[in-house]
Design an enzyme around this catalytic site. Structure first.
Site, PDB file in Angstrom:
ATOM      1  N   LYS A   1     -56.192 -14.008  -7.944  1.00  0.00           N
ATOM      2  CA  LYS A   1     -56.289 -14.338  -6.520  1.00  0.00           C
ATOM      3  C   LYS A   1     -57.600 -13.815  -5.934  1.00  0.00           C
ATOM      4  O   LYS A   1     -58.112 -14.355  -4.954  1.00  0.00           O
ATOM      5  CB  LYS A   1     -55.091 -13.752  -5.763  1.00  0.00           C
ATOM      6  CG  LYS A   1     -53.774 -14.500  -6.025  1.00  0.00           C
ATOM      7  CD  LYS A   1     -52.658 -13.955  -5.148  1.00  0.00           C
ATOM      8  CE  LYS A   1     -51.283 -14.336  -5.651  1.00  0.00           C
ATOM      9  NZ  LYS A   1     -50.834 -15.676  -5.243  1.00  0.00           N
TER      10      LYS A   1
ATOM     11  N   ARG B   1     -51.418 -26.472 -12.214  1.00  0.00           N
ATOM     12  CA  ARG B   1     -50.352 -27.104 -13.000  1.00  0.00           C
ATOM     13  C   ARG B   1     -49.638 -28.120 -12.112  1.00  0.00           C
ATOM     14  O   ARG B   1     -49.970 -28.258 -10.946  1.00  0.00           O
ATOM     15  CB  ARG B   1     -49.355 -26.038 -13.444  1.00  0.00           C
ATOM     16  CG  ARG B   1     -48.878 -25.240 -12.230  1.00  0.00           C
ATOM     17  CD  ARG B   1     -47.727 -24.325 -12.516  1.00  0.00           C
ATOM     18  NE  ARG B   1     -47.515 -23.354 -11.459  1.00  0.00           N
ATOM     19  CZ  ARG B   1     -46.896 -23.572 -10.327  1.00  0.00           C
ATOM     20  NH1 ARG B   1     -46.439 -24.768 -10.038  1.00  0.00           N
ATOM     21  NH2 ARG B   1     -46.747 -22.616  -9.432  1.00  0.00           N
TER      22      ARG B   1
HETATM   23  P1  ADP Z   1     -47.510 -16.639  -4.837  1.00  0.00           P
HETATM   24  O1  ADP Z   1     -48.654 -16.854  -5.774  1.00  0.00           O
HETATM   25  O2  ADP Z   1     -46.706 -15.440  -5.186  1.00  0.00           O
HETATM   26  O3  ADP Z   1     -46.710 -17.869  -4.596  1.00  0.00           O
HETATM   27  P2  ADP Z   1     -49.004 -17.087  -2.382  1.00  0.00           P
HETATM   28  O4  ADP Z   1     -50.303 -16.420  -2.168  1.00  0.00           O
HETATM   29  O5  ADP Z   1     -49.029 -18.515  -2.779  1.00  0.00           O
HETATM   30  O6  ADP Z   1     -48.174 -16.226  -3.449  1.00  0.00           O
HETATM   31  O7  ADP Z   1     -48.086 -16.927  -1.097  1.00  0.00           O
HETATM   32  C1  ADP Z   1     -46.746 -17.339  -1.081  1.00  0.00           C
HETATM   33  C2  ADP Z   1     -46.233 -17.385   0.336  1.00  0.00           C
HETATM   34  O8  ADP Z   1     -46.401 -16.111   0.961  1.00  0.00           O
HETATM   35  C3  ADP Z   1     -46.971 -18.346   1.261  1.00  0.00           C
HETATM   36  O9  ADP Z   1     -46.472 -19.652   1.197  1.00  0.00           O
HETATM   37  C4  ADP Z   1     -46.716 -17.724   2.617  1.00  0.00           C
HETATM   38  O10 ADP Z   1     -45.407 -18.017   3.067  1.00  0.00           O
HETATM   39  C5  ADP Z   1     -46.781 -16.243   2.322  1.00  0.00           C
HETATM   40  N1  ADP Z   1     -48.162 -15.717   2.530  1.00  0.00           N
HETATM   41  C6  ADP Z   1     -49.115 -15.555   1.595  1.00  0.00           C
HETATM   42  N2  ADP Z   1     -50.250 -15.049   2.136  1.00  0.00           N
HETATM   43  C7  ADP Z   1     -50.009 -14.891   3.448  1.00  0.00           C
HETATM   44  C8  ADP Z   1     -50.780 -14.383   4.559  1.00  0.00           C
HETATM   45  N3  ADP Z   1     -52.023 -13.942   4.407  1.00  0.00           N
HETATM   46  N4  ADP Z   1     -50.188 -14.368   5.770  1.00  0.00           N
HETATM   47  C9  ADP Z   1     -48.924 -14.793   5.946  1.00  0.00           C
HETATM   48  N5  ADP Z   1     -48.155 -15.257   4.950  1.00  0.00           N
HETATM   49  C10 ADP Z   1     -48.675 -15.304   3.719  1.00  0.00           C
END
Ligand code: ADP
Length: 679
Positions: A116, A292
């Site tokens: 990330k 993916r």
């Molecule tokens: P993962 O890889 O574990 O799925 P993500 O980075 O895609 O993690 O985030 C998953 C979810 O977490 C997002 O869809 C959102 O709901 C929440 N989220 C992630 N980053 C943020 C942020 N900076 N602020 C608010 N919510 C967040």
């Protein structure tokens, strides 16, 4: 195009990929673990190889074994699906080294996006907006705390290697930072083998909107519009739709262009998803790219008419993108709901067990059903607890919602905890109907989404009456007894028989098949007096006493008439002597006390305590033989980051613990022999 591919996955996605291969005339090879020998994906594939034990690391995650099966079968390529090895750059590399094609993006693109931190860095350089944050190599608590201050609270600490909603901690204020950091690093190290974290400004009430992109080896990149996946629990999606409600054309253009820019920045090929958060001011921020196929890809297929798996195969086989951007259109609206074996009332903990019933409505051109499991199959704790996806498409959003709701009303699941009712309530809720809910919506509205609307005593009495009549009808359907003395239908010579049925009653929290009712906080007992009269049955519950009839309307639906009140109910047998009584979007769960338990009294019946969910034992709290008072904590189980305590059902003592600290246990496993003190 390939002649033969191996599908390195199981469940619905393996079945989904198989369907496209069949249509394209590509031969398929399945792999399976020992517990999956009879699974649907194995039966549907042209050939299949058992590659190891149930635990994913011994089978679906065992890269060498997957590759060995591919070689043995003569497959030319491996499709990893989602989850398992799908985002492992190392696996992709080994596949290539074995002379096979990995159906996915180039290893370098996977590497860049799997961190990330690297992804944030690359996006910033490519001009894709990211949230304020810190993604550097400095990982000392003091340094990170200063960076958090600079970013400004609330701050999200994320595992650099995180995924699937794991390894994230929200920090509301500076005082909580150190503890949250430690916890996040510990979880990151345990789950991903990498303790590094990054910091990101926490957006309040954002929407999650993602762009489906495709690239090919010539450098061309296109998008297939966006999906709104804001309906999340535990940061995991449960309902997804396309297009995103309320997005203006200008916003959509900005978003899809940013998605394509992200893909170009890493030389992307094949299918990918670029995830963004949308703030309340209408600004988009990149959060991550999934390299993916996504669980929710069918909503995109339903509105574009494009088979995404086919495009994956073509591009991996070296073909160009089948369509240019201007030729990719969309029509109508599609919504997907994910059915999970999980217990919403218990923090969405996964449930396991044998599916007594599992019925989905028939598929049509406008209704897709994706599943890899059938009635009679076991839902194992070893894998993702998703049971099925139901996807509806219609000309308008409202019509698609209605179609999805109608489809879910036809679903029947019994035997394992599941989120069917939760999904139906969520879809019926006014904010979801209106469109544009944010990612905090479910969390913030859990009480309404979990609770029955009607909980008064008369409704509970109705449910107990329905359960009683249903039980008696079942007894009467049982094979005829040889002599009058073996009959169980209340027949007696010259007398009206009265009989007592006792129902343990839980309005909301499910009665796990093996959990003593006493361990359920809101379980209560309802007693039904049944009178077998010449004219029919009479029921007495408390002061209500009247004749009662249950008419079978077919499809698990019944009309209950008790005295001057009649209503429609749905009755589902969930386990031995265990029923679900449904009434509109309410559900009452009842379990009949068996005669023996009633005779021996509650303390005997509750002499052993079982695991309410799969998990790991983290503490045994009492010494065998030591006197404990009713309610004393005896054992702690950890499952999905949550702790659950088993307590003494009565005054007494633990005779023996049947499991040790650290042990992994299945739902329903007997954990404690408990001896109640003599009254
Ligand atoms: P993962 O890889 O574990 O799925 P993500 O980075 O895609 O993690 O985030 C998953 C979810 O977490 C997002 O869809 C959102 O709901 C929440 N989220 C992630 N980053 C943020 C942020 N900076 N602020 C608010 N919510 C967040």
């Amino acid at each position: 195009m390939f002649e033969k591919i191996l599908i390195a996955n199981r469940g619905e996605i393996a079945c989904r990929i198989l369907a496209t291969c069949r249509r394209l005339g590509v031969a398929t090879v399945a792999i399976y673990s020992e517990v999956d020998a009879d699974a649907l994906h194995v039966r549907r594939a042209d050939e299949a190889y058992c590659i190891g034990a149930a635990a994913a690391r011994d089978s679906y995650l065992a890269a060498e074994r997957v590759i060995a099966a591919a070689r043995r079968s003569g497959a030319q390529a491996i499709h990893p699906g989602y989850g398992f090895l799908s985002e492992s750059a190392e696996f992709a590399e080994r596949v290539a080294a074995a002379g096979l094609v990995f159906i996915g993006p180039p290893v370098a693109a996977m590497r860049a996006m799997s961190s990330k931190a690297t992804a944030r860095e690359l996006m910033q350089r490519a001009g894709v907006p990211t949230l304020p944050g810190y993604q550097g190599e400095q990982q000392s608590p003091a340094y990170l705390r200063r960076e958090a201050e600079r970013v400004g609270y609330p701050v999200l600490i994320k595992a650099v290697a995180g995924g699937g909603g794991k390894g994230m901690r929200l920090v509301a204020a500076a005082a909580e930072f150190d503890a949250a950091l430690l916890a996040c690093q510990r979880e990151a190290a345990a789950s991903f083998g990498d303790a590094r974290v990054l910091l990101e400004k926490y957006l309040q009430q954002p929407r999650h909107i993602e762009v489906q992109v495709f690239g090919d080896a010539s450098g061309a990149v296109v998008h297939l519009f966006e999906r709104d996946c804001s309906a999340q629990r535990r940061h995991q999606k449960v309902i997804e739709e396309s297009p995103a409600p309320g997005l203006t054309d200008a916003q959509r253009a900005v978003l899809t262009q940013a998605g394509c820019a992200a893909a170009r920045a890493v030389g992307y090929t094949g299918a990918g998803t670029v995830e963004f958060l949308l703030d309340r001011a209408g600004q988009f921020y990149f959060i991550e790219m999934n390299t993916r196929i996504q669980v929710e890809h069918p909503v995109t297929e339903m509105i574009t008419g494009i088979d995404l798996v086919e495009w994956q195969l073509r591009i991996a086989a070296g073909e160009r993108l089948p369509l240019e951007q201007h030729a990719i259109g969309r029509e109508g609206h599609a919504i997907e709901a994910r059915l999970y074996a999980e217990v919403p009332e218990a923090g969405f903990l996964p449930s396991s067990g044998t599916l007594r019933r599992f019925e989905l409505p028939p598929a049509t051109a406008a209704l897709r059903l994706e599943t890899g499991i059938e009635a009679g199959d076991r839902v194992s704790i070893d894998y993702d607890p998703m049971l099925a996806k139901v996807i509806a498409r219609a000309d308008s959003r409202i019509a698609a919602l209605a179609a999805l709701q109608a489809a879910l009303a036809q679903v029947r699941i019994a035997g394992v905890g599941n989120n069917l009712l939760f999904l139906r309530r969520l879809l019926a809720s006014e904010p979801l109907q209106r469109g544009g809910i944010d990612t905090e919506f479910i969390e913030g509205h859990l009480p309404e989404l979990l609770r029955n609307t009607a909980t008064d005593a008369s409704i509970e009495a109705q449910a107990a009456a329905a359960a009683t009549l249903w039980t008696i009808a079942q007894e009467q359907h049982a094979p005829a007894a040889a002599t009058p003395w073996e009959r169980s239908d209340g027949w007696r010579l010259n007398a009206t028989l009265t009989r007592l049925l006792q129902w343990e009653f839980a309005a909301c929290a499910p009665l796990a098949a093996s959990t003593p009712a006493a361990a359920q906080t809101d379980a209560k007992l309802i007693e039904v007096q049944v009178e077998y009269r010449a004219s029919g049955l009479g029921l007495r519950i408390g002061s209500r006493h009247a004749s009662a009839v249950l008419h079978d309307l077919g499809g698990d639906r019944y009309l209950l008439r008790w005295g001057d009140r009649s209503e429609r109910v749905q009755i589902l047998e969930d386990g031995p002597r265990q029923l679900q009584i449904g009434r509109a979007l309410d559900c009452y769960r009842l379990r009949r006390r068996d005669a023996l338990a009633a005779v021996e009294g509650p303390q005997q019946a509750e002499s052993s305590l079982a695991a309410p969910m799969p998990g790991r034992i983290i503490a045994l709290l009492s010494k065998p033989g030591e006197a404990v008072a009713k309610g004393t904590p005896l054992l702690i189980i950890e499952a999905m980051k949550m702790e659950h305590t088993l307590r003494a059902p009565a005054d007494g003592s633990v005779r023996a613990y049947r499991a040790a600290v650290g042990e992994q246990i299945e739902e329903g496993a007997q954990l404690i022999d408990f001896e109640a003190a003599a009254p």
